[in-house]
Enzyme design. Sequence first.
Site, PDB file in Angstrom:
ATOM      1  N   GLY A   6     -31.611  35.051  68.734  1.00 28.23           N
ATOM      2  CA  GLY A   6     -30.944  34.320  67.661  1.00 28.23           C
ATOM      3  C   GLY A   6     -30.842  35.245  66.458  1.00 28.23           C
ATOM      4  N   PHE A   7     -30.818  34.654  65.276  1.00 34.58           N
ATOM      5  CA  PHE A   7     -30.708  35.492  64.081  1.00 34.58           C
ATOM      6  C   PHE A   7     -31.920  36.425  63.947  1.00 34.58           C
ATOM      7  CE2 PHE A   7     -27.810  32.063  62.734  1.00 34.58           C
ATOM      8  CZ  PHE A   7     -26.734  32.843  62.425  1.00 34.58           C
ATOM      9  N   GLY A   8     -33.128  35.876  64.179  1.00 33.81           N
ATOM     10  CA  GLY A   8     -34.325  36.693  64.027  1.00 33.81           C
ATOM     11  C   GLY A   8     -34.361  37.852  65.008  1.00 33.81           C
ATOM     12  N   VAL A  72     -38.278  33.653  79.550  1.00 32.14           N
ATOM     13  CA  VAL A  72     -39.685  34.027  79.397  1.00 32.14           C
ATOM     14  C   VAL A  72     -40.531  32.765  79.487  1.00 32.14           C
ATOM     15  CG1 VAL A  72     -41.410  34.968  77.826  1.00 32.14           C
ATOM     16  CG2 VAL A  72     -39.184  36.077  78.046  1.00 32.14           C
ATOM     17  N   GLU A 163     -23.106  17.553  58.201  1.00 35.67           N
ATOM     18  CA  GLU A 163     -21.866  18.190  58.642  1.00 35.67           C
ATOM     19  C   GLU A 163     -21.250  17.447  59.818  1.00 35.67           C
ATOM     20  OE1 GLU A 163     -23.072  22.636  57.006  1.00 35.67           O
ATOM     21  OE2 GLU A 163     -23.414  22.165  59.112  1.00 35.67           O
ATOM     22  N   ASP A 292     -37.878  30.272  63.360  1.00 34.88           N
ATOM     23  CA  ASP A 292     -38.271  28.863  63.454  1.00 34.88           C
ATOM     24  C   ASP A 292     -39.591  28.655  64.175  1.00 34.88           C
ATOM     25  OD1 ASP A 292     -36.024  28.140  62.133  1.00 34.88           O
ATOM     26  OD2 ASP A 292     -34.921  27.400  63.877  1.00 34.88           O
ATOM     27  N   GLN A 310     -31.643  32.739  57.155  1.00 33.19           N
ATOM     28  CA  GLN A 310     -32.094  33.764  56.223  1.00 33.19           C
ATOM     29  C   GLN A 310     -33.556  34.134  56.453  1.00 33.19           C
ATOM     30  OE1 GLN A 310     -31.195  35.883  53.932  1.00 33.19           O
ATOM     31  NE2 GLN A 310     -29.067  35.429  54.383  1.00 33.19           N
TER      32      GLN A 310
END
Lengths: 446, 446
Positions: A6-8, A72, A163, A292, A310
């Site tokens: 993901g982003f991380g 995993v 949203e 997260d 972020q």
Amino acid sequence: MIVGCGFGGLFTARALRNTPADVLVIDHNNYHLFQPLLYQVACAALAPADIAQPIRTILRHQKNARVMLAEVERVDLFGRCVEASDSRVPFDYLVLAPGAVDNYFGHEEWRSFAPGMKDIQEATLIRSRILRSFEAAEIEADEAERAAHLTFIIVGAGPTGVELSGSIKELAVDVIARDFRVADTRRARVMLIEAGARVLPALHSDSSARALAQLRTLGVEVRLGAPVTQVFADGVEVGGERLRSHNVIWTAGVRAAPLTASLGVPLGTGGRVCVAPDCSVPGHPQAFVIGDAAYLVDAASGQAVPGVSQGAMQMGRYAARLIDAELRGIPSERARGFHYRDKGSMATVGRSRAVVELGRLHFGGLLAWLAWMALHVTVLIGFRNRLAVLASWIYSYVFFRRGSRLITGLAPGRIHAPLAPANAAAHTPAAQMPVAQMPPPPEPRA
Amino acid sequence: MIVGCGFGGLFTARALRNTPADVLVIDHNNYHLFQPLLYQVACAALAPADIAQPIRTILRHQKNARVMLAEVERVDLFGRCVEASDSRVPFDYLVLAPGAVDNYFGHEEWRSFAPGMKDIQEATLIRSRILRSFEAAEIEADEAERAAHLTFIIVGAGPTGVELSGSIKELAVDVIARDFRVADTRRARVMLIEAGARVLPALHSDSSARALAQLRTLGVEVRLGAPVTQVFADGVEVGGERLRSHNVIWTAGVRAAPLTASLGVPLGTGGRVCVAPDCSVPGHPQAFVIGDAAYLVDAASGQAVPGVSQGAMQMGRYAARLIDAELRGIPSERARGFHYRDKGSMATVGRSRAVVELGRLHFGGLLAWLAWMALHVTVLIGFRNRLAVLASWIYSYVFFRRGSRLITGLAPGRIHAPLAPANAAAHTPAAQMPVAQMPPPPEPRA
């Protein structure tokens, strides 16, 4: 080794591009998903491929990176390896970024009635369920049952819930109304139910008020301070009142991916790993948990690092800098610990409606909406995807249409999603109503 | 009532737009699918939404048309109604256009090893299987097993088989080669196996020869006169020889949708309804069967109307004209019977490669490819879809990339598609190989 892209995970991998190391990225999907726009897949505005990019393609030119498609199952911190698809893969450094899953707060049985929206499969399922509800309403002879098909309940008023509810309302009112002859989709009810006192609780209260006003202008029914106490196949119970709906969507919260449980270390709220100030697992300086799945109170601000993109990106870059420094034998920032920099927040409510917070600057309306779009298109990975999303948005804006109105993946011929076999008898599905009783088409509407 | 909204059903509905009748269109999908481009979904070039358009949207402005999402299970010709989702829906006139399904010629058990490609679900399944094969090859330590993952066998060299094999070869060679570190996808074998004597048997022999040469230039291994005698989980048997592959795709033929069996009338080859010269079911002048589900020998040419979109569209318009005339009480063309006009054929093999037949004019190469693209973009339903497809093609042409490389819908963590549980033990899936043995990344290739 980086688990999860993901982003991380992705930002960790990229930040290691000049590090003298073999970088192995493991994910159970072959793509990086741009989750902030996933709700637009669920609302038929974007195609899944528009917000997903193959991880291999992103890392194509990073010669020290390899990609492995695998699930995993377990992390062995002492043995320094992970178990993935029945094999053991060793690591020297580990960055664990498995992300989050929907949190039903102990009521897993609600999942089948109120699906969440964390991946492409779930988003396309929700898309199919939403579109099928309108189809079911069109051939439903019973007035109350038709109303239940045209009622959409979104549980949880975080950014996704806000949203999604705005977008469903716009879908019903602006996009598909003229496609139906019997059901008046403009009268569809969209209810946003929130246990807390305001929408967008992670933002400042003036932004919450602004978003609430925007939602109400749009026609979304917002209920605050209203915890959902029960979820059924055909609705929810809120404060003793039963609300009927064949389309309940769960956006009430997330918890860390279950993989964190295999670490054998103490977990905080929502299954998050209580990491050390340097994002490492206590006692295992070579193993980091970010995004997260991590719980970390920033020593400077005294606040927990929020579970937003972020936070994951900054933690990933921080962990990469530590690893890079240690492999090169130069001083690292480890002792200083990780510090989160809040670069601002934003959420969109619908066409020309959004709220933005940049430091002390808080604003809403058209300008906020343009800022929201500009940021999301810019941050999106992949040139083609940026163009495709931008083109889709312009198309939707100009023509009041949406390009991905497909019902897929459900058993053919079933009008409603086969999510709730147990309680299916609780109501009569529209599909089993005599269609010969289908009401005649009314006079053309204006 | 129109059952099925492919080319036949849709063109019938549109041709009835000024007819004084209530037109009810029933389909088990909410969209009209542009099947000629389905193979591009399977090869990750186009997103499903690019070639599908909601039926409601297409017929939005046709005030006499209504749309019903339902699976028609049975047709009662004498009772003049259909059974759809447990209800009975009556009709005065019926146009049955349910299309075709894959034909395994009595070997239904082959379906699980060699899926066909008739709808979006199947196309995305094949896409996932193709992409997973490359992933499996990347982490496979055994040389022979890796070769089996990089071997793609397409059974049947009609237009779909030809287009699919060319497109898979280009995917492996031009698009993804640099994304992989271990597997050399440029060495992937694509084998097109055909029982008959030539590829594209429905076209003239000079076009077949032209397409064959184009396929071989591209590197596709074509075997002609080679009937497949057995299909396994890990390959096929052809003329006593066993070819190993974890990716067999079935494009060997179609049969009429099983709904035709419920009519209780004699069926021709492939379950097709032997219709009267006016496309009606013998003895039931108010019930027409059109498109792939109909078998009709054109009296003028002495040839069966081919199962192509042109045939379905022409039959649909013919049936609509008869119905319109009879409802208005004016003379109809019924006695004259239906006559098929061959407007030409085309097929594409790959980048800048195609064959076109327009009457006596037969040509291939770049010009044919441009003609193929122009025609397909023009015939595609929906302004947005035309733009999206055109943009995707330009993107692919310029950048040698494809925009929809998503593996979806398979169990997470499974490297290979779980299609063949029964024979799964016959080979060791790559996912169960010790990944620690994964070969090291080779020197960067040029």
